[in-house]
Write a protein that holds these residues in place. Structure first.
Motif, mmCIF file in Angstrom:
data_model
loop_
_atom_site.group_PDB
_atom_site.id
_atom_site.type_symbol
_atom_site.label_atom_id
_atom_site.label_comp_id
_atom_site.label_asym_id
_atom_site.label_seq_id
_atom_site.Cartn_x
_atom_site.Cartn_y
_atom_site.Cartn_z
ATOM 1 N N GLU A 18 0.603 -15.680 -15.323
ATOM 2 C CA GLU A 18 1.451 -16.209 -14.259
ATOM 3 C C GLU A 18 1.042 -15.668 -12.891
ATOM 4 N N CYS A 19 0.693 -14.393 -12.824
ATOM 5 C CA CYS A 19 0.289 -13.788 -11.554
ATOM 6 C C CYS A 19 -1.064 -14.287 -11.083
ATOM 7 N N SER A 20 -1.876 -14.770 -12.002
ATOM 8 C CA SER A 20 -3.219 -15.205 -11.635
ATOM 9 C C SER A 20 -3.256 -16.638 -11.132
ATOM 10 N N ALA A 21 -2.130 -17.328 -11.150
ATOM 11 C CA ALA A 21 -2.092 -18.710 -10.664
ATOM 12 C C ALA A 21 -2.086 -18.714 -9.137
ATOM 13 N N VAL A 22 -3.100 -19.325 -8.554
ATOM 14 C CA VAL A 22 -3.216 -19.457 -7.103
ATOM 15 C C VAL A 22 -3.461 -20.930 -6.789
ATOM 16 N N PRO A 23 -3.293 -21.345 -5.544
ATOM 17 C CA PRO A 23 -3.468 -22.763 -5.214
ATOM 18 C C PRO A 23 -4.859 -23.324 -5.537
ATOM 19 N N ASN A 24 -5.898 -22.517 -5.432
ATOM 20 C CA ASN A 24 -7.251 -22.979 -5.719
ATOM 21 C C ASN A 24 -7.491 -22.943 -7.226
ATOM 22 N N SER A 25 -7.765 -24.085 -7.815
ATOM 23 C CA SER A 25 -7.910 -24.146 -9.273
ATOM 24 C C SER A 25 -9.165 -23.430 -9.767
ATOM 25 N N LYS A 26 -10.225 -23.369 -8.957
ATOM 26 C CA LYS A 26 -11.431 -22.657 -9.376
ATOM 27 C C LYS A 26 -11.156 -21.162 -9.493
ATOM 28 N N ILE A 27 -10.398 -20.624 -8.546
ATOM 29 C CA ILE A 27 -10.085 -19.204 -8.585
ATOM 30 C C ILE A 27 -9.142 -18.907 -9.754
ATOM 31 N N HIS A 32 -8.344 -16.622 -15.167
ATOM 32 C CA HIS A 32 -8.029 -16.847 -16.583
ATOM 33 C C HIS A 32 -9.228 -16.497 -17.460
ATOM 34 N N LEU A 33 -10.430 -16.809 -16.994
ATOM 35 C CA LEU A 33 -11.640 -16.450 -17.737
ATOM 36 C C LEU A 33 -11.759 -14.938 -17.872
ATOM 37 N N ILE A 34 -11.476 -14.210 -16.796
ATOM 38 C CA ILE A 34 -11.556 -12.752 -16.832
ATOM 39 C C ILE A 34 -10.544 -12.185 -17.829
ATOM 40 N N ILE A 35 -9.312 -12.689 -17.773
ATOM 41 C CA ILE A 35 -8.272 -12.203 -18.684
ATOM 42 C C ILE A 35 -8.654 -12.493 -20.138
ATOM 43 N N SER A 37 -11.637 -13.111 -21.437
ATOM 44 C CA SER A 37 -12.818 -12.347 -21.836
ATOM 45 C C SER A 37 -12.458 -10.901 -22.133
ATOM 46 N N ALA A 38 -11.601 -10.326 -21.306
ATOM 47 C CA ALA A 38 -11.186 -8.938 -21.537
ATOM 48 C C ALA A 38 -10.423 -8.816 -22.851
ATOM 49 N N ILE A 39 -9.515 -9.743 -23.105
ATOM 50 C CA ILE A 39 -8.746 -9.708 -24.355
ATOM 51 C C ILE A 39 -9.674 -9.835 -25.560
ATOM 52 N N TYR A 40 -10.596 -10.790 -25.495
ATOM 53 C CA TYR A 40 -11.503 -11.019 -26.617
ATOM 54 C C TYR A 40 -12.366 -9.792 -26.894
ATOM 55 N N HIS A 41 -12.972 -9.230 -25.835
ATOM 56 C CA HIS A 41 -13.875 -8.102 -26.054
ATOM 57 C C HIS A 41 -13.132 -6.834 -26.452
ATOM 58 N N LEU A 42 -11.920 -6.657 -25.965
ATOM 59 C CA LEU A 42 -11.110 -5.520 -26.422
ATOM 60 C C LEU A 42 -10.742 -5.674 -27.896
ATOM 61 N N TRP A 43 -10.431 -6.891 -28.294
ATOM 62 C CA TRP A 43 -10.115 -7.155 -29.707
ATOM 63 C C TRP A 43 -11.336 -6.890 -30.584
ATOM 64 N N ARG A 44 -12.510 -7.358 -30.127
ATOM 65 C CA ARG A 44 -13.736 -7.123 -30.899
ATOM 66 C C ARG A 44 -14.049 -5.633 -31.012
ATOM 67 N N GLU A 45 -13.884 -4.912 -29.925
ATOM 68 C CA GLU A 45 -14.136 -3.474 -29.941
ATOM 69 C C GLU A 45 -13.171 -2.762 -30.873
ATOM 70 N N ARG A 46 -11.925 -3.180 -30.855
ATOM 71 C CA ARG A 46 -10.927 -2.601 -31.764
ATOM 72 C C ARG A 46 -11.335 -2.814 -33.206
ATOM 73 N N ILE A 65 -18.077 -7.142 -20.439
ATOM 74 C CA ILE A 65 -17.129 -8.174 -20.004
ATOM 75 C C ILE A 65 -17.595 -8.799 -18.692
ATOM 76 N N LYS A 66 -18.030 -7.959 -17.764
ATOM 77 C CA LYS A 66 -18.496 -8.465 -16.468
ATOM 78 C C LYS A 66 -19.721 -9.360 -16.624
ATOM 79 N N SER A 67 -20.654 -8.973 -17.491
ATOM 80 C CA SER A 67 -21.852 -9.790 -17.674
ATOM 81 C C SER A 67 -21.528 -11.135 -18.323
ATOM 82 N N VAL A 68 -20.572 -11.146 -19.250
ATOM 83 C CA VAL A 68 -20.170 -12.403 -19.879
ATOM 84 C C VAL A 68 -19.515 -13.331 -18.857
ATOM 85 N N VAL A 69 -18.646 -12.762 -18.018
ATOM 86 C CA VAL A 69 -17.977 -13.571 -16.989
ATOM 87 C C VAL A 69 -19.002 -14.100 -16.001
ATOM 88 N N LEU A 70 -19.938 -13.261 -15.563
ATOM 89 C CA LEU A 70 -20.967 -13.710 -14.629
ATOM 90 C C LEU A 70 -21.821 -14.826 -15.223
#
Length: 86
Positions: A18-27, A32-35, A37-46, A65-70
């Motif tokens: 909800e906090c990540s929703a901004v008027p620009n849909s690309k942003i 959402h991609l960052i969130i 990706s972080a959830i997925y990689h934390l789950w995999r690491e766990r 996580i940063k390299s996957v997002v990039l």
């Protein structure tokens, strides 16, 4: 993410979306991609730690996580313009 600065306590996943929703849909898509990706990689690491007996440091995990997002945003149309946000 700019909307997360107003949170006094640690937000849950729904509040983060909800906090990540901004008027620009690309942003918003980038946040959402960052969130996700972080959830997925934390789950995999766990799972690797619990069931595989292997682990990586938090710095290595953050870089992964940063390299996957990039890699993902470079495939987007005008993705280079979002690089400065990371």
């Amino acid at each position: 993410m700019p909307g997360m600065k107003n949170q006094f306590l640690r937000p849950n996943i729904l509040q983060a979306f909800e906090c990540s929703a901004v008027p620009n849909s690309k942003i918003t898509s980038l946040y959402h991609l960052i969130i996700c990706s972080a959830i997925y990689h934390l789950w995999r690491e766990r799972n690797d730690r619990k069931f595989g007996g292997s682990y990586v440091s938090s710095t290595t995990l953050a870089l992964k996580i940063k390299s996957v997002v990039l890699a993902k945003i470079l495939k987007w149309k005008n993705g280079h313009s979002l690089m400065e946000l990371l």
